[in-house]
Write a protein that holds these residues in place. Sequence first.
Motif, PDB file in Angstrom:
ATOM      1  N   ALA A 153       0.828  -1.211   0.000  1.00  0.00           N
ATOM      2  CA  ALA A 153       0.000   0.000   0.000  1.00  0.00           C
ATOM      3  C   ALA A 153       0.857   1.254   0.000  1.00  0.00           C
ATOM      4  N   GLY A 154       1.955   1.218   0.753  1.00  0.00           N
ATOM      5  CA  GLY A 154       2.821   2.384   0.833  1.00  0.00           C
ATOM      6  C   GLY A 154       3.664   2.582  -0.410  1.00  0.00           C
ATOM      7  N   THR A 353       7.937  10.062  13.702  1.00  0.00           N
ATOM      8  CA  THR A 353       9.179  10.028  12.929  1.00  0.00           C
ATOM      9  C   THR A 353       8.932   9.976  11.423  1.00  0.00           C
ATOM     10  N   GLY A 354       7.986   9.133  11.001  1.00  0.00           N
ATOM     11  CA  GLY A 354       7.718   9.007   9.575  1.00  0.00           C
ATOM     12  C   GLY A 354       7.347  10.328   8.924  1.00  0.00           C
ATOM     13  N   PRO A 355       6.319  11.025   9.404  1.00  0.00           N
ATOM     14  CA  PRO A 355       5.972  12.322   8.805  1.00  0.00           C
ATOM     15  C   PRO A 355       7.087  13.356   8.894  1.00  0.00           C
ATOM     16  N   LEU A 356       7.915  13.309   9.944  1.00  0.00           N
ATOM     17  CA  LEU A 356       9.016  14.267  10.042  1.00  0.00           C
ATOM     18  C   LEU A 356      10.043  14.050   8.931  1.00  0.00           C
ATOM     19  N   ALA A 392       5.559   5.332   8.255  1.00  0.00           N
ATOM     20  CA  ALA A 392       4.323   5.684   8.966  1.00  0.00           C
ATOM     21  C   ALA A 392       3.132   4.838   8.552  1.00  0.00           C
ATOM     22  N   MET A 393       3.183   4.179   7.400  1.00  0.00           N
ATOM     23  CA  MET A 393       2.007   3.532   6.835  1.00  0.00           C
ATOM     24  C   MET A 393       1.429   2.444   7.736  1.00  0.00           C
ATOM     25  N   MET A 394       2.250   1.489   8.140  1.00  0.00           N
ATOM     26  CA  MET A 394       1.744   0.384   8.943  1.00  0.00           C
ATOM     27  C   MET A 394       1.305   0.850  10.338  1.00  0.00           C
ATOM     28  N   PRO A 395       2.085   1.693  11.042  1.00  0.00           N
ATOM     29  CA  PRO A 395       1.606   2.200  12.337  1.00  0.00           C
ATOM     30  C   PRO A 395       0.300   2.981  12.232  1.00  0.00           C
ATOM     31  N   LEU A 396       0.121   3.750  11.155  1.00  0.00           N
ATOM     32  CA  LEU A 396      -1.129   4.484  10.993  1.00  0.00           C
ATOM     33  C   LEU A 396      -2.295   3.537  10.764  1.00  0.00           C
ATOM     34  N   ALA A 397      -2.100   2.496   9.950  1.00  0.00           N
ATOM     35  CA  ALA A 397      -3.159   1.506   9.733  1.00  0.00           C
ATOM     36  C   ALA A 397      -3.478   0.777  11.030  1.00  0.00           C
TER      37      ALA A 397
END
Length: 501
Positions: A153-154, A353-356, A392-397
């Motif tokens: 997905a990412g 961390t991901g978005p940063l 960030a993709m998996m932690p957000l899901a």
Amino acid sequence: MANGEAEATQSLSRKRFWLVTGLLSLGQLMVVLDVSIVNVALPSIRTDLGFSEAGLAWVVNGYALAYAGFLLLGGRAADLFGRRRIFVLGLAVFTLASLAGAVAPNGLVLVIARVAQGIGGAILSPATLTILTTTFTTPAQRGKALGVWSAVAGGGAAIGTVLGGVLTGLLSWRWILLVNLPLGVLGIVGAYLLLVESRGGSPADIQGGGQRRSLDLGGAALVTTGLVALVYGTINSGEQGWGAVTTLVPFVGGLVLLAWFVVHEHRIAAAPLLPLGLLRLGSVAVGNASMFLLATGVVAHFFFLTLYLQNVLGWSPLAAGLAFLPGAAAMTVGAYAGPALLKLIPLRVLLVTGPLLSTAGLAWLSLLPLQATYAVHLLVPMVLVTLGAGIAMMPLALAATGGVPRSEAGVASGLINTTRQVGGAVGLGVLAAVAASVTGGSADPALQVSGQRAAFVVAAAFTLAAALIPLVGLRTRPAPAAAEQRPAEQPTDRLADTEVG
């Protein structure tokens, strides 16, 4: 003998795990690819089918908005009517629409086919995640499967940009749609061989055929029409200004329709498309808000970099597509690393961390010169943007589906996917308006670059906000003593160590 039988059973189970995970990831890959695969091909499509500049945008937005608007309906349908059945239906619609688009004789047919693709993707996508989360019940298996799904997905959006450039440069833009045909057939056959039918909801929902059995078609129409009007008005503001009737009427109309959607869901719908109670779950609200803002910056950056590479630097579609390859690899690696990282790092830290990282890359791109060198000015920031999004993709899901009742798993899955697509579509509209306000419609390369720089600045502000939301909205708490006894291979337990702040 007993040991041999146990080893064979374990091997068979592991084989089925990878077959099912691969099948579900294939379905999600097809959906995500088609969000971005057309970007590099847009100049060729415009020349071949005679699109106007405004009409060309709907080759992208027609798909994205139909996909976003019907995702929640797809999630509800999967829960009520059978997840495998809806998975197959979505694949069939998506594949047939791809064929129609590939042979489109004019622009109107192509846009209609792209809308149909988006609806098929909206049926298919939530079913992939729901089947995954309900098939793999142990934390270790679910975490590993989510990691693979999240990597697809990412990385799919970045891979789509690369593949679109390769297919357009070597063959024709029509192959970006034809490639879905063999994949769709393979997916349908695999679904009947590998997947077991399952449903969510109460027995009355599944067997009774009452009001809850029905789908909220009115809600789907309201949210889709509202989003289309809102994005249309936003895009138009870049050329006509915010005071123009052609900007204000659709923009305000879109806001009214979206507001009415909320009222409809809360007070009118017998079987709401979006149970608003889900948003009272803190991690669900935080996960979706952060995903929305992250997508606004990351999805749009592919569009602007494509224009920069082809229109400013004069690169071919093939060269432009290959330029995105390192970023595609970085996003895939970041997303696939999610389960391993969650064993070592708290969920909230990854959500920040991901978005940063993406913010740092977008800020770097806001400094692009008129004539850039790929290795010096583009490679590193492109990797930072996609690596951060992948991490960030998996932690957000996980945050957006954690703590959700099993009966609402399809809706929660559809919601996080809707948030990502709405964020990408709205972000592209806003940033395109920002860029157009700087360029004033001029084709001068210097003005084009100035507009793209301004768009990257705003994109960086969006992704910075995506990092701040979990930082403020979630706080870690001391794990209970029993937590020390939990196996390390249970990455989803990290969610239990966060709470709404």
